[in-house]
Design a protein around this motif. Structure first.
Motif, PDB file in Angstrom:
ATOM      1  N   LEU A  46       0.850  -1.207   0.000  1.00 56.14           N
ATOM      2  CA  LEU A  46       0.000   0.000   0.000  1.00 56.14           C
ATOM      3  C   LEU A  46       0.878   1.248   0.000  1.00 56.14           C
ATOM      4  O   LEU A  46       0.891   2.015   0.963  1.00 56.14           O
ATOM      5  N   PRO A  47       1.625   1.489  -1.075  1.00 59.85           N
ATOM      6  CA  PRO A  47       2.546   2.637  -1.091  1.00 59.85           C
ATOM      7  C   PRO A  47       1.839   3.980  -0.978  1.00 59.85           C
ATOM      8  O   PRO A  47       2.451   4.979  -0.596  1.00 59.85           O
ATOM      9  N   GLU A  48       0.550   4.011  -1.289  1.00 61.30           N
ATOM     10  CA  GLU A  48      -0.199   5.270  -1.227  1.00 61.30           C
ATOM     11  C   GLU A  48      -0.634   5.621   0.192  1.00 61.30           C
ATOM     12  O   GLU A  48      -1.049   6.759   0.459  1.00 61.30           O
ATOM     13  N   ALA A  49      -0.539   4.670   1.122  1.00 63.60           N
ATOM     14  CA  ALA A  49      -1.045   4.874   2.479  1.00 63.60           C
ATOM     15  C   ALA A  49       0.065   5.323   3.429  1.00 63.60           C
ATOM     16  O   ALA A  49       1.253   5.223   3.141  1.00 63.60           O
ATOM     17  N   ARG A  50      -0.353   5.841   4.574  1.00 65.54           N
ATOM     18  CA  ARG A  50       0.555   6.233   5.649  1.00 65.54           C
ATOM     19  C   ARG A  50       0.164   5.438   6.895  1.00 65.54           C
ATOM     20  O   ARG A  50      -0.989   5.035   7.053  1.00 65.54           O
ATOM     21  N   ILE A  51       1.125   5.208   7.795  1.00 67.23           N
ATOM     22  CA  ILE A  51       0.826   4.466   9.018  1.00 67.23           C
ATOM     23  C   ILE A  51       1.444   5.178  10.213  1.00 67.23           C
ATOM     24  O   ILE A  51       2.544   5.731  10.118  1.00 67.23           O
ATOM     25  N   ALA A  52       0.709   5.183  11.334  1.00 65.59           N
ATOM     26  CA  ALA A  52       1.195   5.803  12.568  1.00 65.59           C
ATOM     27  C   ALA A  52       1.123   4.784  13.694  1.00 65.59           C
ATOM     28  O   ALA A  52       0.095   4.126  13.891  1.00 65.59           O
ATOM     29  N   PHE A  53       2.237   4.636  14.415  1.00 65.83           N
ATOM     30  CA  PHE A  53       2.307   3.755  15.582  1.00 65.83           C
ATOM     31  C   PHE A  53       2.270   4.631  16.831  1.00 65.83           C
ATOM     32  O   PHE A  53       3.178   5.436  17.058  1.00 65.83           O
ATOM     33  N   ILE A  54       1.234   4.454  17.647  1.00 65.96           N
ATOM     34  CA  ILE A  54       1.117   5.196  18.899  1.00 65.96           C
ATOM     35  C   ILE A  54       1.378   4.212  20.037  1.00 65.96           C
ATOM     36  O   ILE A  54       0.635   3.251  20.226  1.00 65.96           O
ATOM     37  N   GLY A  55       2.450   4.452  20.767  1.00 67.82           N
ATOM     38  CA  GLY A  55       2.817   3.557  21.853  1.00 67.82           C
ATOM     39  C   GLY A  55       4.315   3.338  21.889  1.00 67.82           C
ATOM     40  O   GLY A  55       5.064   3.867  21.062  1.00 67.82           O
ATOM     41  N   ASP A  56       4.751   2.557  22.850  1.00 69.13           N
ATOM     42  CA  ASP A  56       6.173   2.293  23.027  1.00 69.13           C
ATOM     43  C   ASP A  56       6.345   0.855  23.487  1.00 69.13           C
ATOM     44  O   ASP A  56       5.382   0.177  23.828  1.00 69.13           O
ATOM     45  N   GLY A  57       7.587   0.385  23.496  1.00 69.07           N
ATOM     46  CA  GLY A  57       7.855  -0.971  23.933  1.00 69.07           C
ATOM     47  C   GLY A  57       9.210  -1.440  23.441  1.00 69.07           C
ATOM     48  O   GLY A  57       9.899  -0.739  22.694  1.00 69.07           O
ATOM     49  N   PRO A  58       9.605  -2.645  23.855  1.00 72.11           N
ATOM     50  CA  PRO A  58      10.952  -3.138  23.538  1.00 72.11           C
ATOM     51  C   PRO A  58      11.194  -3.396  22.057  1.00 72.11           C
ATOM     52  O   PRO A  58      12.336  -3.520  21.632  1.00 72.11           O
ATOM     53  N   TYR A  59      10.115  -3.488  21.276  1.00 73.46           N
ATOM     54  CA  TYR A  59      10.252  -3.781  19.839  1.00 73.46           C
ATOM     55  C   TYR A  59      10.314  -2.504  18.992  1.00 73.46           C
ATOM     56  O   TYR A  59      10.480  -2.580  17.778  1.00 73.46           O
TER      57      TYR A  59
END
Length: 378
Positions: free
Chosen positions: A202-215
């Motif tokens: 999905l090159p046209e899309a954007r993604i946001a990760f909200i949160g934290d952790g060891p990974y």
């Protein structure tokens, strides 16, 4: 029965929920880091101060979150004070162990879980799938495992928090592009590498990760050069805005006991595309699949994309499903869930506790009658 109050103990010291212990002086307690999450402090909560405060509070019942370290302290305090104890099972640790450490630790972990929950008067689980797993492992008696109905703060997580400024931030300055959102702890057990495969298609899309952790560090390297934003932990109104400002929430985890973030996303008015695994199908049952959100077969990229693409590119479909998701979540606010646990589950725990106590006392009562018979009354 009406409860004058209760004590709730959770498994990390920074979130200790013994809400009524507010007597001024700091509580002195031994704290140590979690072996696999160094940022998470743990404690047994067994300092003399905590025990004396709980004793002075005189709770009707103690509710502990399991598994964890503090749950041992809660169990000891409950037995010392002769108070019923309820344990709610939130993290399916046996599934996570092989991803973090030695697989041979799975059996010892099940033994620990059995020890804790057989000592408890009632076990609450967030989904039917987890109840089945605990029953299959013979963790405790079937009649002592009860479902804790889902609940969500439908006022805090609401479509009205949709924000252009937040969307600008989450999309890295491209708010007109389709925006996928994921909220939660960034751990290897969450199958977040699956989202890399999704975004490759999905090159046209954007993604946001909200949160934290060891990974997180590994994920950031994995998504380097891609349209991905990592915000870290957001709280309060910022978190509400982050949920409501996305287009679709994607949940690839196959090991969720329930998935509160899915509830919060749907309450915020964005549809969810989630793996058909763990407790998620309890939130999106078969009759709601395709109406309020979508489920896909775990690990099946094509199945996931077939559900995700229409939502990202068809605004009418997305808004229709978002509205249905919001209406469904309005039925499951925390007030209803709290009434259920207070009026039914806690009373059941007290009944089991009284029955167990009566069984333990019966031999002593028989001996007392045998050696100290009651005088005959003419």
């Amino acid at each position: 029965m009406l409860f004058k109050d209760m004590i709730t103990v959770v498994d990390t010291y920074e979130e200790i929920s013994v809400h009524e212990l507010h007597s001024g002086d700091p509580i002195i307690e031994l704290i140590f880091p979690c072996p696999w999450y160094q940022k998470v402090p743990l404690s047994l909560a067994l300092s003399p101060r905590i025990i004396s405060e709980v004793a002075r509070f005189k709770p009707d019942i103690i509710h502990a979150s399991s598994p964890g370290i503090m749950v041992f302290g809660a169990l000891i305090i409950a037995k010392l004070l002769c108070v019923p104890i309820v344990m709610s099972y939130h993290t399916h640790v046996p599934l996570y162990i092989p991803r973090y450490t030695f697989s041979w630790l799975v059996k010892p972990m099940w033994l620990i879980i059995k020890f804790l929950h057989r000592a408890a008067d009632l076990t609450l689980v967030p989904s039917a799938a987890i109840a089945s797993d605990l029953l299959a492992a013979r963790v405790t008696a079937a009649n002592k495992i009860r479902l804790w109905n889902k609940g969500v703060d439908s006022e805090k997580f609401h479509p009205r928090y949709r924000s252009y400024e937040m969307r600008l931030r989450l999309s890295d300055g491209e708010p007109e592009k389709p925006l996928i959102v994921h909220v939660g702890r960034l751990g290897v057990e969450k199958s977040l590498d699956f989202l890399k495969r999704v975004m490759d298609r999905l090159p046209e899309a954007r993604i946001a990760f909200i949160g934290d952790g060891p990974y997180r560090e590994e994920l950031e390297k994995m998504f380097e050069g891609m349209p991905a934003v990592f915000t870290g932990v957001l709280r309060g109104e910022e978190l509400s805005q982050a949920y409501a400002s996305g287009d679709v929430f994607v949940m690839p985890s196959e090991s969720e006991t329930l998935g509160f973030v899915v509830l919060e996303a749907m309450s915020s008015g964005i549809p969810v595309v989630a793996a058909r695994a763990g407790g998620i199908p309890d939130i999106i049952p078969a009759d709601q699949d395709g109406k309020t959100s979508y489920l896909y077969n775990p690990g099946d990229l094509e199945d996931c994309l077939s559900k995700l693409r229409p939502l990202l590119h068809n605004k009418v479909l997305r808004e229709t499903m978002a509205k249905a998701a919001r209406e469904e979540m309005e039925k499951y606010d925390w007030k209803a869930a709290t009434r259920m646990i207070r009026n039914e589950q806690y009373n059941a725990a007290i009944w089991f506790w009284r029955k167990k106590r009566a069984q333990l006392l019966r031999p002593f009562q028989w001996l007392a009658k045998r050696f100290f018979p009651s005088p005959q009354v003419n």
